[in-house]
Design a protein around this motif. Structure first.
Motif, PDB file in Angstrom:
ATOM      1  N   TYR A  41      50.106  46.072  47.406  1.00  0.00           N
ATOM      2  CA  TYR A  41      49.029  47.008  47.110  1.00  0.00           C
ATOM      3  C   TYR A  41      49.604  48.126  46.251  1.00  0.00           C
ATOM      4  N   GLY A  42      48.959  48.416  45.130  1.00  0.00           N
ATOM      5  CA  GLY A  42      49.437  49.459  44.227  1.00  0.00           C
ATOM      6  C   GLY A  42      48.923  50.832  44.650  1.00  0.00           C
ATOM      7  N   ARG A  43      49.627  51.474  45.544  1.00  0.00           N
ATOM      8  CA  ARG A  43      49.204  52.811  46.010  1.00  0.00           C
ATOM      9  C   ARG A  43      49.105  53.774  44.831  1.00  0.00           C
ATOM     10  N   GLY A  44      48.072  54.584  44.845  1.00  0.00           N
ATOM     11  CA  GLY A  44      47.896  55.584  43.811  1.00  0.00           C
ATOM     12  C   GLY A  44      47.318  55.042  42.518  1.00  0.00           C
ATOM     13  N   THR A  45      47.071  53.748  42.476  1.00  0.00           N
ATOM     14  CA  THR A  45      46.476  53.157  41.278  1.00  0.00           C
ATOM     15  C   THR A  45      44.962  53.071  41.464  1.00  0.00           C
ATOM     16  N   GLY A  46      44.297  52.656  40.449  1.00  0.00           N
ATOM     17  CA  GLY A  46      42.849  52.531  40.522  1.00  0.00           C
ATOM     18  C   GLY A  46      42.426  51.459  41.507  1.00  0.00           C
ATOM     19  N   HIS A  47      41.150  51.395  41.751  1.00  0.00           N
ATOM     20  CA  HIS A  47      40.605  50.371  42.633  1.00  0.00           C
ATOM     21  C   HIS A  47      39.313  49.841  42.032  1.00  0.00           C
ATOM     22  N   TYR A  48      38.954  48.677  42.471  1.00  0.00           N
ATOM     23  CA  TYR A  48      37.761  48.011  41.958  1.00  0.00           C
ATOM     24  C   TYR A  48      36.543  48.469  42.743  1.00  0.00           C
ATOM     25  N   VAL A  49      35.528  48.898  42.031  1.00  0.00           N
ATOM     26  CA  VAL A  49      34.257  49.266  42.643  1.00  0.00           C
ATOM     27  C   VAL A  49      33.248  48.246  42.163  1.00  0.00           C
ATOM     28  N   ILE A  50      32.703  47.499  43.077  1.00  0.00           N
ATOM     29  CA  ILE A  50      31.782  46.422  42.715  1.00  0.00           C
ATOM     30  C   ILE A  50      30.579  47.003  41.989  1.00  0.00           C
ATOM     31  N   GLY A  51      30.339  46.474  40.808  1.00  0.00           N
ATOM     32  CA  GLY A  51      29.164  46.875  40.052  1.00  0.00           C
ATOM     33  C   GLY A  51      29.334  48.095  39.175  1.00  0.00           C
ATOM     34  N   ALA A  52      30.477  48.767  39.252  1.00  0.00           N
ATOM     35  CA  ALA A  52      30.663  49.997  38.488  1.00  0.00           C
ATOM     36  C   ALA A  52      30.873  49.740  37.005  1.00  0.00           C
ATOM     37  N   ASP A  53      31.200  48.518  36.640  1.00  0.00           N
ATOM     38  CA  ASP A  53      31.538  48.233  35.250  1.00  0.00           C
ATOM     39  C   ASP A  53      30.368  47.719  34.417  1.00  0.00           C
ATOM     40  N   ALA A  54      29.201  47.554  35.048  1.00  0.00           N
ATOM     41  CA  ALA A  54      28.057  47.035  34.293  1.00  0.00           C
ATOM     42  C   ALA A  54      26.760  47.395  35.000  1.00  0.00           C
ATOM     43  N   SER A  55      25.717  47.615  34.204  1.00  0.00           N
ATOM     44  CA  SER A  55      24.419  47.934  34.810  1.00  0.00           C
ATOM     45  C   SER A  55      23.664  46.667  35.215  1.00  0.00           C
ATOM     46  N   ASP A  56      23.993  45.562  34.577  1.00  0.00           N
ATOM     47  CA  ASP A  56      23.380  44.293  34.973  1.00  0.00           C
ATOM     48  C   ASP A  56      24.492  43.261  35.157  1.00  0.00           C
ATOM     49  N   ARG A  57      24.398  42.518  36.218  1.00  0.00           N
ATOM     50  CA  ARG A  57      25.443  41.559  36.560  1.00  0.00           C
ATOM     51  C   ARG A  57      24.811  40.219  36.885  1.00  0.00           C
ATOM     52  N   VAL A  58      25.479  39.146  36.525  1.00  0.00           N
ATOM     53  CA  VAL A  58      25.019  37.806  36.880  1.00  0.00           C
ATOM     54  C   VAL A  58      24.932  37.679  38.398  1.00  0.00           C
ATOM     55  N   THR A  59      25.873  38.313  39.095  1.00  0.00           N
ATOM     56  CA  THR A  59      25.901  38.200  40.551  1.00  0.00           C
ATOM     57  C   THR A  59      24.693  38.853  41.211  1.00  0.00           C
TER      58      THR A  59
END
Length: 159
Positions: A41-59
């Motif tokens: 685990y990369g402490r102090g690094t960024g993290h993934y937030v589901i849906g934060a990178d696009a307003s519309d998603r295939v999922t």
């Protein structure tokens, strides 16, 4: 999200699943996680937030339940999955329920739940839970009631 060693991908024979509109990464991720390699685990690094990178998603597109969950039923019906320990199988199914099943419940309006879709959802959950009987143990009482109500086609919940 993370960095992967190409040697690990090759060692485990990992490939994204083909033919799915969503969920093509689930088998890849599960095999990577349970593949016996080192995960840091990369402490102090960024993290993934589901849906934060696009307003519309295939999922987030509404698809028929059987199409939406084919990746999950294929995964739990695979030879690889059947060879895992009960604990590993339960972990995967618990994750599928928490992330994908509950998301499907929340993202669909009441009108989307036709009798056919409810039957399909019940069938999907029976396959998932049937593949790992202890998968409901980590869930809250309310969450278990929801899963069981879907599996038994209980009357739709009112808001």
């Amino acid at each position: 999200m993370g960095l992967l060693r190409t040697s690990e991908i090759r060692r485990l024979g990992l490939r994204f699943s083909e033919g799915y509109r969503s969920g093509e990464d689930q088998e890849f991720s599960a095999k990577l996680y349970f593949g016996g390699g080192r995960i840091d685990y990369g402490r102090g690094t960024g993290h993934y937030v589901i849906g934060a990178d696009a307003s519309d998603r295939v999922t987030s597109e509404a698809r028929p339940i059987l199409e939406d969950f084919r990746f999950a039923t294929d995964l739990v019906e695979s030879t690889w999955f059947s060879r895992l320990s009960e604990s590993a199988r339960s972990s995967i199914v618990t994750k599928l329920i928490r992330v994908h099943v509950f998301s499907a419940v929340m993202s669909r309006g009441e009108a989307a739940w036709t009798p056919q879709e409810r039957d399909a959802f019940a069938a999907v959950l029976k396959v998932l839970v049937g593949s790992a009987e202890k998968s409901l143990r980590p869930l809250s009482v309310v969450d278990v009631r929801l899963v069981k109500s879907i599996m038994t086609l209980a009357p739709a919940m009112k808001k």
